[in-house]
Design an enzyme around this catalytic site. Structure first.
Site, PDB file in Angstrom:
ATOM      1  N   ARG A   1      12.565  -5.748   4.525  1.00  0.00           N
ATOM      2  CA  ARG A   1      11.799  -4.281   4.001  1.00  0.00           C
ATOM      3  C   ARG A   1      12.828  -3.412   4.787  1.00  0.00           C
ATOM      4  O   ARG A   1      13.195  -3.381   6.060  1.00  0.00           O
ATOM      5  CB  ARG A   1      10.434  -3.885   4.339  1.00  0.00           C
ATOM      6  CG  ARG A   1      10.323  -2.432   4.194  1.00  0.00           C
ATOM      7  CD  ARG A   1       8.449  -2.158   4.111  1.00  0.00           C
ATOM      8  NE  ARG A   1       8.107  -2.448   5.467  1.00  0.00           N
ATOM      9  CZ  ARG A   1       6.526  -2.225   5.728  1.00  0.00           C
ATOM     10  NH1 ARG A   1       5.942  -1.836   4.631  1.00  0.00           N
ATOM     11  NH2 ARG A   1       5.968  -2.310   6.968  1.00  0.00           N
TER      12      ARG A   1
ATOM     13  N   LYS B   1       0.675  -1.084   0.097  1.00  0.00           N
ATOM     14  CA  LYS B   1      -0.131  -0.039   0.041  1.00  0.00           C
ATOM     15  C   LYS B   1       0.863   1.285   0.020  1.00  0.00           C
ATOM     16  O   LYS B   1       0.624   2.209  -0.901  1.00  0.00           O
ATOM     17  CB  LYS B   1      -0.983   0.046   1.360  1.00  0.00           C
ATOM     18  CG  LYS B   1      -1.887  -1.195   1.388  1.00  0.00           C
ATOM     19  CD  LYS B   1      -2.625  -0.836   2.713  1.00  0.00           C
ATOM     20  CE  LYS B   1      -1.863  -0.717   4.009  1.00  0.00           C
ATOM     21  NZ  LYS B   1      -1.414  -1.824   4.516  1.00  0.00           N
TER      22      LYS B   1
ATOM     23  N   ARG C   1       0.724  -8.225  13.938  1.00  0.00           N
ATOM     24  CA  ARG C   1       0.116  -7.249  13.070  1.00  0.00           C
ATOM     25  C   ARG C   1      -0.515  -8.097  12.006  1.00  0.00           C
ATOM     26  O   ARG C   1      -1.724  -7.503  11.619  1.00  0.00           O
ATOM     27  CB  ARG C   1       1.268  -6.401  12.289  1.00  0.00           C
ATOM     28  CG  ARG C   1       1.939  -5.609  13.329  1.00  0.00           C
ATOM     29  CD  ARG C   1       3.385  -4.985  12.686  1.00  0.00           C
ATOM     30  NE  ARG C   1       3.253  -4.240  11.486  1.00  0.00           N
ATOM     31  CZ  ARG C   1       3.969  -4.387  10.464  1.00  0.00           C
ATOM     32  NH1 ARG C   1       5.225  -4.698  10.380  1.00  0.00           N
ATOM     33  NH2 ARG C   1       3.820  -3.408   9.344  1.00  0.00           N
TER      34      ARG C   1
ATOM     35  N   ARG D   1      -8.789   1.237   9.725  1.00  0.00           N
ATOM     36  CA  ARG D   1      -8.287  -0.178   9.929  1.00  0.00           C
ATOM     37  C   ARG D   1      -9.311  -0.891  10.985  1.00  0.00           C
ATOM     38  O   ARG D   1      -8.885  -1.906  11.323  1.00  0.00           O
ATOM     39  CB  ARG D   1      -6.629  -0.004  10.874  1.00  0.00           C
ATOM     40  CG  ARG D   1      -5.558  -0.168   9.711  1.00  0.00           C
ATOM     41  CD  ARG D   1      -4.542   0.100  10.461  1.00  0.00           C
ATOM     42  NE  ARG D   1      -3.173  -0.538  10.252  1.00  0.00           N
ATOM     43  CZ  ARG D   1      -2.182  -0.091   9.663  1.00  0.00           C
ATOM     44  NH1 ARG D   1      -2.360   1.055   9.308  1.00  0.00           N
ATOM     45  NH2 ARG D   1      -1.028  -0.630   9.577  1.00  0.00           N
TER      46      ARG D   1
ATOM     47  N   ARG E   1      12.156  -0.862  10.248  1.00  0.00           N
ATOM     48  CA  ARG E   1      11.118  -0.376  10.968  1.00  0.00           C
ATOM     49  C   ARG E   1      11.062  -1.330  12.209  1.00  0.00           C
ATOM     50  O   ARG E   1      11.308  -2.500  12.152  1.00  0.00           O
ATOM     51  CB  ARG E   1       9.747  -0.416  10.464  1.00  0.00           C
ATOM     52  CG  ARG E   1       9.466   0.906   9.635  1.00  0.00           C
ATOM     53  CD  ARG E   1       8.024   0.705   8.841  1.00  0.00           C
ATOM     54  NE  ARG E   1       7.040   0.083   9.528  1.00  0.00           N
ATOM     55  CZ  ARG E   1       5.872   0.270   8.908  1.00  0.00           C
ATOM     56  NH1 ARG E   1       5.758   0.836   7.817  1.00  0.00           N
ATOM     57  NH2 ARG E   1       4.938  -0.217   9.677  1.00  0.00           N
TER      58      ARG E   1
HETATM   59  P1  AMP Z   1       1.666   1.118   8.803  1.00  0.00           P
HETATM   60  O1  AMP Z   1       2.928   2.091   8.577  1.00  0.00           O
HETATM   61  O2  AMP Z   1       0.549   1.606   8.253  1.00  0.00           O
HETATM   62  O3  AMP Z   1       1.983  -0.214   8.885  1.00  0.00           O
HETATM   63  O4  AMP Z   1       1.544   1.526  10.504  1.00  0.00           O
HETATM   64  C1  AMP Z   1       2.619   1.283  11.487  1.00  0.00           C
HETATM   65  C2  AMP Z   1       1.485   1.244  12.936  1.00  0.00           C
HETATM   66  O5  AMP Z   1       1.157   2.499  13.052  1.00  0.00           O
HETATM   67  C3  AMP Z   1       0.452   0.028  12.840  1.00  0.00           C
HETATM   68  O6  AMP Z   1       1.027  -1.039  13.155  1.00  0.00           O
HETATM   69  C4  AMP Z   1      -0.352   0.718  14.206  1.00  0.00           C
HETATM   70  O7  AMP Z   1       0.450   0.712  15.376  1.00  0.00           O
HETATM   71  C5  AMP Z   1      -0.006   2.240  13.954  1.00  0.00           C
HETATM   72  N1  AMP Z   1      -1.279   2.594  12.971  1.00  0.00           N
HETATM   73  C6  AMP Z   1      -1.134   2.918  11.781  1.00  0.00           C
HETATM   74  N2  AMP Z   1      -2.351   3.551  11.056  1.00  0.00           N
HETATM   75  C7  AMP Z   1      -3.243   3.257  11.975  1.00  0.00           C
HETATM   76  C8  AMP Z   1      -4.652   3.169  12.294  1.00  0.00           C
HETATM   77  N3  AMP Z   1      -5.472   3.553  11.493  1.00  0.00           N
HETATM   78  N4  AMP Z   1      -5.206   2.697  13.401  1.00  0.00           N
HETATM   79  C9  AMP Z   1      -4.603   2.261  14.586  1.00  0.00           C
HETATM   80  N5  AMP Z   1      -3.182   2.179  14.364  1.00  0.00           N
HETATM   81  C10 AMP Z   1      -2.408   2.762  13.392  1.00  0.00           C
END
Ligand code: AMP
Length: 218
Positions: free
Chosen positions: A132, A19, A176, A94, A165
Site C-alpha cells: 500500500r 475500509k 496490528r 476498535r 505509512r
Molecule cells: P488506521 O489508519 O485505521 O489503520 O489506524 C492507524 C493507527 O492509528 C492504528 O494502528 C492505531 O495505532 C491508531 N488508531 C486509529 N484508530 C484507532 C482507534 N479507534 N483506537 C485506537 N487506536 C486507533
C-alpha cells in the site's frame, strides 16, 4: 451522481480490509461525512501537536492509542455540522470500551444504522498492506501491484509524492493483525447481538465491493 443516505455507519475490519478506500468512495457518493480516526491521528502527527506526538509511539508500534484519547476525539468530531446526521466511522470503534462510549453518545434519532464487517482472509491482508502507498498530498490510496500509478511513486490524481505509512512495515503489521484479533474482533459479537451487523466479502474487486456497500446501506 449523488444520493444522500441517512446512514450512521461503522466500517469494521482488519487492517488492509479496504475500509478506508471504500469509506472515502461511499462517503463521496452518498454525501456522508467520512470520519477516519487513523487519518485524524496522522494529521495530528503531521501538525506536530502534543496529541500527535503521544499517538505516534503507539501507531508506529502497531498498537492502539489509549481509548479515552480516541473517544474524546471522535465525540468532538461527530458534533461538527457536517456530521450532524450522516457519517461513516472508519477505524472506530476498535475496542469494547470505545463501542460502549459510542452507544452512550448516540441515542434515539441519532443511533447507528449499520455496522458493516469487511471479511478478508489474513493471508491476503499482508500483501495488501506491504504494497500500500498513500499520496502525501491528496490521500489517494494506491498499491504497487494491484493499483499501480503510471509513474512509480507519483500520484496519478494530483502529482503528489507517494509514501508508505510507517505502520505498513512488516514489523508493525503482525502486531496490528494481532491487535485486531484480540481487541477489535470481539466487536463482531457485540454488534451481532444488537442485530445491526452485516458482513461483506471484501476479498473481491473494489468496484464490486463498492456496489454491494451502496445496496446494503440503502
Ligand atoms: P488506521 O489508519 O485505521 O489503520 O489506524 C492507524 C493507527 O492509528 C492504528 O494502528 C492505531 O495505532 C491508531 N488508531 C486509529 N484508530 C484507532 C482507534 N479507534 N483506537 C485506537 N487506536 C486507533
Amino acid at each position: 451522481m449523488t444520493d444522500q443516505l441517512q446512514a450512521r455507519c461503522v466500517f469494521l475490519g482488519a487492517p488492509g480490509a479496504g475500509k478506508g478506500t471504500q469509506a472515502k468512495r461511499v462517503a463521496a457518493q452518498a454525501e456522508l461525512a467520512h470520519i477516519s480516526t487513523g487519518d485524524m491521528l496522522r494529521e495530528e502527527v503531521k501538525s506536530g501537536s502534543a496529541l500527535g506526538a503521544e499517538a505516534k509511539t503507539y501507531m508506529d508500534a502497531g498498537k492502539l492509542v489509549p481509548d479515552q484519547l480516541i473517544i474524546d476525539m471522535v465525540k468532538a468530531r461527530i458534533q461538527k455540522p457536517d456530521a450532524a446526521s450522516a457519517w461513516i466511522l472508519d477505524g472506530f470503534p476498535r475496542t469494547l470500551p470505545q463501542a460502549e462510549a459510542l452507544d452512550q453518545n448516540l441515542s434515539g434519532d441519532n443511533a447507528l444504522t449499520h455496522v458493516i464487517s469487511f471479511a478478508v482472509p489474513e493471508a491476503v491482508l499482508m500483501g495488501r498492506l506491504t504494497g500500500r502507498r498513500t499520496c502525501s498530498q491528496c490521500g489517494a490510496i494506491w498499491h504497487v501491484d494491484h493499483k499501480p500509478t503510471q509513474q512509480q511513486g507519483v500520484c496519478d490524481h494530483c502529482g503528489g509524492e507517494l509514501t508508505q505509512r510507517s505502520d505498513d512495515r512488516e514489523e508493525a503489521i503482525g502486531e496490528r493483525l494481532e491487535v485486531y484479533r484480540t481487541q477489535t474482533a470481539p466487536l463482531l459479537a457485540y454488534y451481532g447481538d444488537r442485530g445491526v451487523l452485516r458482513e461483506i466479502d471484501a476479498n473481491r474487486s473494489p468496484d464490486v465491493v463498492f456496489q454491494e456497500l451502496l445496496t446494503q446501506m440503502q
